[in-house]
Design an enzyme around this catalytic site. Structure first.
Site, mmCIF file in Angstrom:
data_model
loop_
_atom_site.group_PDB
_atom_site.id
_atom_site.type_symbol
_atom_site.label_atom_id
_atom_site.label_comp_id
_atom_site.label_asym_id
_atom_site.label_seq_id
_atom_site.Cartn_x
_atom_site.Cartn_y
_atom_site.Cartn_z
ATOM 1 N NE ARG A 1 -17.289 8.300 -10.398
ATOM 2 C CZ ARG A 1 -17.697 7.524 -9.397
ATOM 3 N NH1 ARG A 1 -18.927 7.636 -8.936
ATOM 4 N NH2 ARG A 1 -16.879 6.633 -8.867
ATOM 5 C CD1 TRP A 2 -23.702 5.004 -15.474
ATOM 6 C CD2 TRP A 2 -25.721 5.675 -14.790
ATOM 7 N NE1 TRP A 2 -24.481 5.130 -16.592
ATOM 8 C CE2 TRP A 2 -25.732 5.539 -16.204
ATOM 9 C CE3 TRP A 2 -26.893 6.067 -14.139
ATOM 10 C CZ2 TRP A 2 -26.866 5.800 -16.975
ATOM 11 C CZ3 TRP A 2 -28.014 6.328 -14.915
ATOM 12 C CH2 TRP A 2 -27.998 6.195 -16.310
ATOM 13 C CG LEU A 3 -19.097 2.699 -10.475
ATOM 14 C CD1 LEU A 3 -18.488 2.032 -9.251
ATOM 15 C CD2 LEU A 3 -18.007 3.265 -11.376
ATOM 16 C CD GLU B 1 -33.807 1.518 -5.365
ATOM 17 O OE1 GLU B 1 -32.784 0.848 -5.562
ATOM 18 O OE2 GLU B 1 -34.690 1.696 -6.245
ATOM 19 C CG ASN C 1 -32.318 1.576 -9.844
ATOM 20 O OD1 ASN C 1 -32.192 0.623 -9.082
ATOM 21 N ND2 ASN C 1 -31.390 2.509 -9.987
ATOM 22 C CG ASP D 1 -14.585 9.509 -5.080
ATOM 23 O OD1 ASP D 1 -15.257 9.011 -4.159
ATOM 24 O OD2 ASP D 1 -14.970 9.523 -6.262
ATOM 25 N NE ARG E 1 -24.931 1.888 -7.424
ATOM 26 C CZ ARG E 1 -24.673 2.998 -6.749
ATOM 27 N NH1 ARG E 1 -23.436 3.480 -6.702
ATOM 28 N NH2 ARG E 1 -25.635 3.625 -6.111
ATOM 29 N N GLY E 2 -27.827 0.131 -10.740
ATOM 30 C CA GLY E 2 -29.139 -0.041 -11.355
ATOM 31 C C GLY E 2 -29.405 0.877 -12.525
ATOM 32 C CE1 TYR F 1 -26.117 4.933 -9.483
ATOM 33 C CE2 TYR F 1 -27.776 6.133 -10.742
ATOM 34 C CZ TYR F 1 -27.349 4.972 -10.124
ATOM 35 O OH TYR F 1 -28.145 3.855 -10.147
#
Length: 489
Positions: A189-191, A238, A172, A287, A194-195, A176
């Site tokens: 920082r990833w939500l 990707e 993946n 942001d 997310r992959g 981020y």
């Protein structure tokens, strides 16, 4: 045109007058942001800061600062041609075998492009011309931007984070942001959806207590960068999609410290791991919403190896109130979304994510309405079909006589075809971007759908108004007289 690496893209941009070299000393602390922001808002070129204050490594910003440059990076001649990318994705998401020779010929270009999807693994690569490890790893060598006065620390913004979960063969790639907290440490920082975050969560379930390998590539070729921000199907890497965009297989090389594959032409590669349980407070940062976000905890990325080209370029950006580079990407990628949605909902005529709405928080959809309640079905479909729209707060549905991209048209439809009580759909307790401080609970909020379509029997008992349209013969007669009348000079 296709580009073999970032430098090839830079050369083409410079040749066409779309890149400006800045030789004057410019500080990565705030100054680069101000220059980049003014340039982007004016529709200006990509910028190569050749003399960052305190550093020898040049900084590239505003690379995708116009929709046309995004299209160029995806190998398309213009923004309108990005619909073709959406057609490819809709096919890859739900492939259908050809139903005859004619359809086979129609789909042959897609089949040919699919042959470019497997990666090509090299034994050596430019991204590993210099290899630093252990104590030699030093993020202070990189001119990482400090974008806004209230930002807590320098921020890596264009890193392609490469991960692989324990249950998937594909790697993946996700982008981020990463806060610098030490010479060899960043905050990832990833939500949760997310992959990379999913891969890490599954890794901890399968290998409790073990370190999770992670690689971050900076300055890959444009197809690979843009592949990481495109809504590719979850089963597709990707890297594979980048090969399809480029028209040639993505060249990769094995990372120095793990089995992950990195873009062979990348400028800089950071290799390391996430230690389960090691977290750190991230933020605040300015942001894409135009505000500073709240502080929250995310995993710490420890860098064990840093590889790079001998004369590496650092690729960077900033985020702020639209327009910024993510908003420009949103405008271009909007064209990719349209065919994806139309395959699932053929009644959709157009779909628009206004950049002023952070490119995802509001959507305007126009449809060929066929039955009462049709608009509500479409708005519910938008929220549920693609993961990219789970944070969309407002969906406005209009008839196909309305231009979804013209606010004058949309507002006319809202104010003349809507009754607020009847035509507003409110849904509570739904996933919301945790950066959305307007929601009552972090990560959980409501959504609103607005049915601005003409109402059918069953939706209203009243006689519905007919739009005023001038007689066509009169219009043609006045067209012929218009220049002679010379009213406007």
């Amino acid at each position: 045109m296709k580009y073999k690496d970032l430098r090839d893209f830079i050369a083409q941009l410079e040749q066409s007058g779309q890149l400006k070299r800045i030789s004057r000393e410019i500080d990565p602390y705030l100054e680069m942001t101000e220059i980049s922001d003014r340039t982007l808002r004016a529709g200006g070129p990509a910028l190569l800061f050749e003399n960052p204050k305190g550093y020898t490594m040049p900084v590239l910003t505003n690379l995708f600062g116009t929709p046309d440059r995004v299209a160029m990076g995806m190998g398309q001649p213009n923004v309108a041609a990005l619909r073709q990318v959406g057609i490819w994705l809709s096919y890859l998401k739900e492939p259908e075998p050809p139903r005859g020779f004619k359809e086979l010929m129609e789909k042959l270009p897609i089949f040919k492009q699919v042959l470019n999807m497997p990666t090509k693994r090299l034994s050596s690569a430019p991204c590993q011309q210099r290899v630093l490890e252990g104590e030699a790893v030093d993020l202070d060598q990189i001119p990482i931007q400090h974008c806004w006065p209230g930002d807590v620390a320098p921020l890596v913004t264009w890193g392609l984070t490469i991960t692989r979960g324990p249950y998937k063969k594909r790697q993946n790639l996700g982008i981020y942001r990463q806060q610098k907290i030490g010479k060899n440490k960043l905050i990832m920082r990833w939500l949760d959806h997310r992959g990379g975050a999913i891969d890490f969560r599954e890794w901890q379930e399968a290998h409790p207590g073990e370190r999770f390998p992670v690689v971050v590539a900076l300055g890959a070729d444009p197809a690979t960068i843009l592949g990481a921000v495109t809504p590719v199907p979850d089963t597709l890497s990707e890297y594979a999609f980048a090969g399809l965009l480029r028209g040639s297989r993505t060249e990769v090389v094995k990372a120095v410290s793990c089995d992950l594959e990195v873009p062979a032409s990348a400028e800089i590669v950071l290799e390391g791991y996430l230690e389960p349980g090691e977290m750190a407070p991230e933020g605040p940062y300015g942001d894409h919403t135009g505000y500073y976000n709240e502080v929250d905890e995310f995993p710490v990325f420890t860098i064990t190896h840093m590889t790079m080209r001998k004369d590496a370029i650092y690729h960077s950006t900033y985020t702020g109130r639209p327009p910024d580079e993510p908003a420009v990407l949103g405008v271009a990628l909007n064209e990719v979304f349209v065919p994806l949605l139309q395959k699932q909902f053929p009644e959709i005529v157009d779909f628009y994510l206004p950049p002023e709405g952070c490119s995802y928080r509001m959507a305007v959809v126009t449809i060929k309405k066929r039955y009462p309640g049709h608009a509500k079905r479409v708005m519910l479909g938008v929220w549920s079909f693609l993961r990219q729209f789970m944070y969309t707060k407002f969906v406005i549905v209009c008839d196909d006589d309305i231009n979804a991209r013209d606010w004058k048209d949309v507002i006319w439809a809202i104010t003349t075809r809507m009754d607020p009580a009847r035509d507003t759909t409110l849904i509570e307790h739904t996933p919301i971007d945790y950066l959305d401080f307007a929601s009552p609970v972090s990560g959980l909020g409501s959504k609103m759908g607005l049915d601005a379509t003409n109402k059918w029997p069953g939706e209203t008992n009243r006689e519905w108004g007919q739009p005023i349209v001038q007689d066509e013969a009169v219009k043609q007669k006045i067209d012929a007289l218009w220049d002679e009348l010379n009213i406007l000079g």
